[in-house]
Design a protein around this motif. Structure first.
Motif, PDB file in Angstrom:
ATOM      1  N   GLY A  56      36.231   4.694  35.631  1.00 17.54           N
ATOM      2  CA  GLY A  56      36.292   5.689  36.702  1.00 17.54           C
ATOM      3  C   GLY A  56      36.136   5.051  38.066  1.00 17.54           C
ATOM      4  O   GLY A  56      36.849   5.400  39.024  1.00 17.54           O
ATOM      5  N   ILE A  57      35.221   4.094  38.163  1.00 14.43           N
ATOM      6  CA  ILE A  57      35.040   3.361  39.423  1.00 14.43           C
ATOM      7  C   ILE A  57      36.307   2.584  39.767  1.00 14.43           C
ATOM      8  O   ILE A  57      36.762   2.582  40.923  1.00 14.43           O
ATOM      9  CB  ILE A  57      33.833   2.403  39.313  1.00 14.43           C
ATOM     10  CG1 ILE A  57      32.533   3.192  39.211  1.00 14.43           C
ATOM     11  CG2 ILE A  57      33.789   1.454  40.518  1.00 14.43           C
ATOM     12  CD1 ILE A  57      31.312   2.344  38.913  1.00 14.43           C
TER      13      ILE A  57
ATOM     14  N   VAL B   4      34.318  10.903  36.055  1.00 16.41           N
ATOM     15  CA  VAL B   4      33.662  10.005  37.008  1.00 16.41           C
ATOM     16  C   VAL B   4      34.539   9.822  38.244  1.00 16.41           C
ATOM     17  O   VAL B   4      34.047   9.878  39.380  1.00 16.41           O
ATOM     18  CB  VAL B   4      33.365   8.637  36.348  1.00 16.41           C
ATOM     19  CG1 VAL B   4      32.893   7.615  37.389  1.00 16.41           C
ATOM     20  CG2 VAL B   4      32.330   8.793  35.247  1.00 16.41           C
ATOM     21  N   GLU B   5      35.823   9.627  38.036  1.00 17.02           N
ATOM     22  CA  GLU B   5      36.761   9.483  39.159  1.00 17.02           C
ATOM     23  C   GLU B   5      36.705  10.708  40.063  1.00 17.02           C
ATOM     24  O   GLU B   5      36.621  10.592  41.295  1.00 17.02           O
ATOM     25  CB  GLU B   5      38.183   9.296  38.632  1.00 17.02           C
ATOM     26  CG  GLU B   5      39.224   9.190  39.738  1.00 17.02           C
ATOM     27  CD  GLU B   5      40.646   9.321  39.233  1.00 17.02           C
ATOM     28  OE1 GLU B   5      41.569   8.891  39.947  1.00 17.02           O
ATOM     29  OE2 GLU B   5      40.838   9.879  38.127  1.00 17.02           O
ATOM     30  N   SER B   6      36.732  11.892  39.454  1.00 21.77           N
ATOM     31  CA  SER B   6      36.698  13.134  40.224  1.00 21.77           C
ATOM     32  C   SER B   6      35.409  13.250  41.037  1.00 21.77           C
ATOM     33  O   SER B   6      35.431  13.651  42.209  1.00 21.77           O
ATOM     34  CB  SER B   6      36.840  14.326  39.278  1.00 21.77           C
ATOM     35  OG  SER B   6      36.726  15.544  39.971  1.00 21.77           O
ATOM     36  N   SER B   7      34.284  12.873  40.431  1.00 23.90           N
ATOM     37  CA  SER B   7      32.992  12.958  41.125  1.00 23.90           C
ATOM     38  C   SER B   7      32.929  11.983  42.295  1.00 23.90           C
ATOM     39  O   SER B   7      32.463  12.335  43.392  1.00 23.90           O
ATOM     40  CB  SER B   7      31.851  12.670  40.146  1.00 23.90           C
ATOM     41  OG  SER B   7      31.786  13.646  39.135  1.00 23.90           O
ATOM     42  N   LEU B   8      33.397  10.766  42.088  1.00 23.55           N
ATOM     43  CA  LEU B   8      33.342   9.756  43.148  1.00 23.55           C
ATOM     44  C   LEU B   8      34.257  10.111  44.312  1.00 23.55           C
ATOM     45  O   LEU B   8      33.953   9.797  45.469  1.00 23.55           O
ATOM     46  CB  LEU B   8      33.715   8.391  42.578  1.00 23.55           C
ATOM     47  CG  LEU B   8      32.761   7.798  41.536  1.00 23.55           C
ATOM     48  CD1 LEU B   8      33.266   6.446  41.064  1.00 23.55           C
ATOM     49  CD2 LEU B   8      31.355   7.669  42.086  1.00 23.55           C
ATOM     50  N   LYS B   9      35.366  10.774  44.017  1.00 24.38           N
ATOM     51  CA  LYS B   9      36.294  11.148  45.084  1.00 24.38           C
ATOM     52  C   LYS B   9      35.766  12.300  45.941  1.00 24.38           C
ATOM     53  O   LYS B   9      36.334  12.603  46.988  1.00 24.38           O
ATOM     54  CB  LYS B   9      37.656  11.508  44.492  1.00 24.38           C
ATOM     55  CG  LYS B   9      38.463  10.280  44.082  1.00 24.38           C
ATOM     56  CD  LYS B   9      39.883  10.624  43.683  1.00 24.38           C
ATOM     57  CE  LYS B   9      40.702   9.364  43.444  1.00 24.38           C
ATOM     58  NZ  LYS B   9      42.097   9.660  43.057  1.00 24.38           N
ATOM     59  N   GLU B  10      34.693  12.948  45.491  1.00 27.70           N
ATOM     60  CA  GLU B  10      34.069  14.004  46.280  1.00 27.70           C
ATOM     61  C   GLU B  10      33.176  13.453  47.391  1.00 27.70           C
ATOM     62  O   GLU B  10      32.782  14.187  48.290  1.00 27.70           O
ATOM     63  CB  GLU B  10      33.238  14.921  45.378  1.00 27.70           C
ATOM     64  CG  GLU B  10      34.062  15.769  44.416  1.00 27.70           C
ATOM     65  CD  GLU B  10      33.182  16.624  43.528  1.00 27.70           C
ATOM     66  OE1 GLU B  10      31.968  16.704  43.802  1.00 27.70           O
ATOM     67  OE2 GLU B  10      33.712  17.201  42.561  1.00 27.70           O
TER      68      GLU B  10
ATOM     69  N   VAL C 120      26.602  16.900  36.606  1.00 24.40           N
ATOM     70  CA  VAL C 120      27.320  18.102  36.155  1.00 24.40           C
ATOM     71  C   VAL C 120      28.454  17.697  35.219  1.00 24.40           C
ATOM     72  O   VAL C 120      28.678  18.323  34.178  1.00 24.40           O
ATOM     73  CB  VAL C 120      27.875  18.897  37.362  1.00 24.40           C
ATOM     74  CG1 VAL C 120      28.780  20.030  36.894  1.00 24.40           C
ATOM     75  CG2 VAL C 120      26.735  19.455  38.204  1.00 24.40           C
ATOM     76  N   GLY C 121      29.164  16.632  35.589  1.00 23.55           N
ATOM     77  CA  GLY C 121      30.233  16.130  34.736  1.00 23.55           C
ATOM     78  C   GLY C 121      29.708  15.654  33.390  1.00 23.55           C
ATOM     79  O   GLY C 121      30.361  15.838  32.366  1.00 23.55           O
ATOM     80  N   ALA C 122      28.500  15.066  33.393  1.00 24.71           N
ATOM     81  CA  ALA C 122      27.891  14.611  32.141  1.00 24.71           C
ATOM     82  C   ALA C 122      27.594  15.790  31.227  1.00 24.71           C
ATOM     83  O   ALA C 122      27.804  15.711  30.009  1.00 24.71           O
ATOM     84  CB  ALA C 122      26.613  13.830  32.428  1.00 24.71           C
ATOM     85  N   ALA C 123      27.111  16.882  31.805  1.00 23.07           N
ATOM     86  CA  ALA C 123      26.837  18.088  31.005  1.00 23.07           C
ATOM     87  C   ALA C 123      28.117  18.584  30.335  1.00 23.07           C
ATOM     88  O   ALA C 123      28.122  18.914  29.139  1.00 23.07           O
ATOM     89  CB  ALA C 123      26.243  19.175  31.887  1.00 23.07           C
ATOM     90  N   ILE C 124      29.202  18.616  31.091  1.00 23.29           N
ATOM     91  CA  ILE C 124      30.489  19.074  30.547  1.00 23.29           C
ATOM     92  C   ILE C 124      30.996  18.101  29.480  1.00 23.29           C
ATOM     93  O   ILE C 124      31.444  18.509  28.405  1.00 23.29           O
ATOM     94  CB  ILE C 124      31.526  19.213  31.671  1.00 23.29           C
ATOM     95  CG1 ILE C 124      31.077  20.278  32.678  1.00 23.29           C
ATOM     96  CG2 ILE C 124      32.907  19.566  31.110  1.00 23.29           C
ATOM     97  CD1 ILE C 124      31.901  20.319  33.952  1.00 23.29           C
ATOM     98  N   SER C 125      30.909  16.809  29.779  1.00 27.19           N
ATOM     99  CA  SER C 125      31.436  15.788  28.857  1.00 27.19           C
ATOM    100  C   SER C 125      30.663  15.763  27.541  1.00 27.19           C
ATOM    101  O   SER C 125      31.253  15.707  26.457  1.00 27.19           O
ATOM    102  CB  SER C 125      31.377  14.410  29.512  1.00 27.19           C
ATOM    103  OG  SER C 125      32.134  14.382  30.701  1.00 27.19           O
ATOM    104  N   ILE C 126      29.328  15.801  27.634  1.00 27.84           N
ATOM    105  CA  ILE C 126      28.511  15.692  26.419  1.00 27.84           C
ATOM    106  C   ILE C 126      28.645  16.940  25.555  1.00 27.84           C
ATOM    107  O   ILE C 126      28.688  16.847  24.324  1.00 27.84           O
ATOM    108  CB  ILE C 126      27.038  15.411  26.777  1.00 27.84           C
ATOM    109  CG1 ILE C 126      26.936  14.046  27.461  1.00 27.84           C
ATOM    110  CG2 ILE C 126      26.158  15.426  25.525  1.00 27.84           C
ATOM    111  CD1 ILE C 126      25.569  13.734  28.033  1.00 27.84           C
ATOM    112  N   THR C 127      28.744  18.118  26.183  1.00 28.13           N
ATOM    113  CA  THR C 127      28.947  19.327  25.387  1.00 28.13           C
ATOM    114  C   THR C 127      30.325  19.310  24.715  1.00 28.13           C
ATOM    115  O   THR C 127      30.493  19.843  23.615  1.00 28.13           O
ATOM    116  CB  THR C 127      28.797  20.593  26.240  1.00 28.13           C
ATOM    117  OG1 THR C 127      29.643  20.514  27.390  1.00 28.13           O
ATOM    118  CG2 THR C 127      27.363  20.774  26.708  1.00 28.13           C
TER     119      THR C 127
END
Length: 221
Positions: free
Chosen positions: A37-38, A110-116, A150-157
């Motif tokens: 993602g980085i 991760v890419e989406s989060s970093l671009k924010e 937040v992304g981790a919550a979505i990914s892990i679920t």
């Protein structure tokens, strides 16, 4: 259906196997997904170190892996699973397809989060002479922390759902119990119990990560 000690032990073992599969596959998926993602962000056209060709190739590979339905991937990677684990059934064997399926999804999250992250913050770091590594570790990741959680919550679920699906090929866990006892033996009670337990696990994961995300978000302090 009677809930004797054997049934209770079976459900407890199913919970443990599900948690084990989800925890290990999530950990390994993030070990792979975060650097990817980085890399997607850093090598983008407007990134810190633009490298359009590499970015395009990496993006295509990730998209190809993401586009394969998990149930098909389970079968496709059986030779790889046997090579790595030595067998194709059980929780350890399930981790291999879970990781292969999850890390492309996580890399995009991760890419989406970093671009924010505000471009102005990155430019300020550049103007102060920060290196690429310093910008990544001291600016990008800390600033994106709430979104990453937040992304981790979505990914892990999502991985929890995949682990239940892996029960179709003898991976163990609650999904395996639901299929072997709830579906094949027509025990509706067992099916409902495993579904409820999976929902509880998902809700716990969601709540924990959302609370940590809110506490780490400087905007709502």
């Amino acid at each position: 259906m009677t809930f004797d000690q054997t049934t209770i032990n079976m459900l407890l073992n199913g919970i443990w196997e599900t948690v084990y599969m989800v925890f290990l596959s999530s950990l390994l998926s993030y070990v792979i997904g975060i650097p990817l993602g980085i890399a997607l962000v850093v090598t983008d056209r407007g990134g810190i170190r633009p490298f359009p060709l590499f970015n395009r190739v990496l993006g295509v590979v990730i998209n190809l892996l993401r586009s394969v339905p998990f149930i098909i991937l389970l079968v496709m990677v059986i030779p790889v699973t046997r090579l790595i684990v030595g067998k194709i059934i059980g929780p350890n064997a399930a981790v291999v397809p879970l990781v292969i399926s999850a890390f492309p999804y996580i890399s995009r999250m991760v890419e989406s989060s970093l671009k924010e992250v505000d471009a102005g913050v990155i430019e300020a770091a550049k103007s102060m002479g920060a290196s690429t590594g310093q910008i990544i570790w001291k600016v990008l990741l800390p600033e994106a922390k709430p979104s990453l959680l937040v992304g981790a919550a979505i990914s892990i679920t999502t991985i929890v759902g995949y682990s239940a699906m892996a029960g179709a090929v003898g991976a163990g866990g609650l999904g395996d119990i639901a299929i072997r006892y709830g579906y094949h033996r027509y025990e509706t009670d067992m099916m409902l119990i495993t579904v409820v337990l999976l929902v509880i696990i998902v809700q716990i994961i969601q709540e924990v990560f959302m609370r940590i995300s809110r506490k780490s978000d400087k905007r709502i302090r």
